[in-house]
Design a protein around this motif. Structure first.
Motif: not given
Length: 82
Positions: A46-67
């Motif tokens: 879970l910690a590794d996942s959130f680290y990756k989520i927060f460091t890669k969030i700039g690559q998210l192209q469509n906010p509606e698909t975040f979850e």
């Protein structure tokens, strides 16, 4: 997830990251629980996942698909740690 909150998170706003964590931690924990049985392993993934989520969030192209995007990161982290 709110577009504004995601944009703030992309700017490394710690408050936005905390809010996203609070909204998503329980859901992602449940996802990890399906793949891993040991609580320590789940917490680590879970910690590794959130680290990756927060460091890669700039690559998210469509906010509606975040979850779905966040869940996929968690599943991939689980599979790497089995």
């Amino acid at each position: 997830m709110e577009r504004k909150l995601l944009l703030e998170c992309q700017r490394n706003d710690r408050n936005a990251q905390r809010k996203i964590y609070e909204k998503m931690a329980g859901r992602l924990y449940a996802v990890c629980r399906r793949y891993l049985k040991n609580d320590e392993d789940i917490e680590e993934v879970l910690a590794d996942s959130f680290y990756k989520i927060f460091t890669k969030i700039g690559q998210l192209q469509n906010p509606e698909t975040f979850e779905a995007w966040a869940r996929k990161i968690a599943v991939n982290e689980c599979l790497q740690n089995q």
